[in-house]
Each structure stands twice: as structure tokens, then as C-alpha cells.
Design an enzyme around this catalytic site. Sequence first.
Site, mmCIF file in Angstrom:
data_model
loop_
_atom_site.group_PDB
_atom_site.id
_atom_site.type_symbol
_atom_site.label_atom_id
_atom_site.label_comp_id
_atom_site.label_asym_id
_atom_site.label_seq_id
_atom_site.Cartn_x
_atom_site.Cartn_y
_atom_site.Cartn_z
ATOM 1 C CG HIS A 7 -1.398 -15.992 -27.225
ATOM 2 N ND1 HIS A 7 -1.137 -17.045 -26.391
ATOM 3 C CD2 HIS A 7 -2.390 -16.396 -28.039
ATOM 4 C CE1 HIS A 7 -1.951 -18.040 -26.671
ATOM 5 N NE2 HIS A 7 -2.725 -17.666 -27.674
ATOM 6 C CB CYS A 8 1.524 -16.559 -32.367
ATOM 7 S SG CYS A 8 1.323 -16.645 -34.152
ATOM 8 C CB VAL A 9 -4.345 -16.390 -33.153
ATOM 9 C CG1 VAL A 9 -4.763 -15.497 -32.024
ATOM 10 C CG2 VAL A 9 -4.067 -15.603 -34.405
#
Length: 179
Positions: A154-156
Site C-alpha cells: 500500500h503506497c501512501v
Amino acid sequence: MYRSGAGMAWNVFRFCTALRGLGSIMILMVLGVAGVTYYAVVLTNFGPALFVGGLDTLISFVVLILFHCLLVMLLWCYFAVVFTDPGTVPPNWKPAVDEERGEVDPLNGVELSNLQSDTSNQRFRYCRKCSQPKPPRCHHCSVCGRCVLKMDHHCVWVVNCVGASNYKYFLLFLVLHSP
């Protein structure tokens, strides 16, 4: 200090909901970096050189065309990663058994009632949060609250999971982003 299994353990995933609120700030930060870069390259360096004349005009024109092409591709890939669904488990997905080889075929669906009773078969995985079977390389994202096919992370920065459907755009964004 608590011994393992005794007392209440500290749960780091309770902070995952805070990452959702951080998402719009990260998108604005990426757009801000692109805006500052545009200002530095176009408006202060190569834009004014177009009016000087001579060889500097030709070089500035080529650099500006190349810069605008790369900027459009970078923003296209970034927003494709942000808005493309990373890939979710289809509703009522059930693993199929290849009757000839006795192996699992994840692309076809059959009834799972006879397979659930067999506890020795470790090939079928279930998500405890979603309460449904998971295909191979499928993982549950604590931030998104769902299972994602071929989840990488999950890439912020893109406020989304990087999975089966948007992995290509993520890699293109990284290649265009690196100097």
C-alpha cells in the site's frame, strides 16, 4: 513488559486508518513538486531563453518539448495508479480442482463445499477479515480494508494499493520519476 501470549499486545495496524486521511495531502504534495519543477524548468530557465535567439533558442525549444512530454507521461501514470483499482477478489470466487492432476486451477470456479471439510489441504487460504477464500498471491490490505490480487504494497504516495491492475502504471511512474 508482557510475555508473548500474556496480556494485551500492541497493534500497529490501528494507525492504518490515519493513512487514509494522509492521502489527499500526499496527492497535493506530488502535484506541488510537479508545479515547482515546472516553474523552475519552464518559467525561469528555458522559457526566457526562447526569446534570446540563436542556438539557445533551438536548444531551449527541444528541452521544453521533451520536458512537457515527460511531464504529461509522468502525471498520466501517477493518476492512473491513483484511480485504477488494484484488483480485488471477484465475488463468490472459489478455487477449482483440476481433476486430472489433482491441482488447483485459480481461474475457474466450482463448489467449495467438499474442499472446506478437508483440513489437510493447505493450498486453500482464507482471509480472516473478509471471511472468503483468497487466490494465490492475494493479501488483505489493512488500510483499504479489502483483499487485493497480487498485492505488492500500500503506497501512501499514490493513496492506493499496488496490485495486479495498476502495477504497470506504478512501475512507469517510478521510471519516469527517477532522474
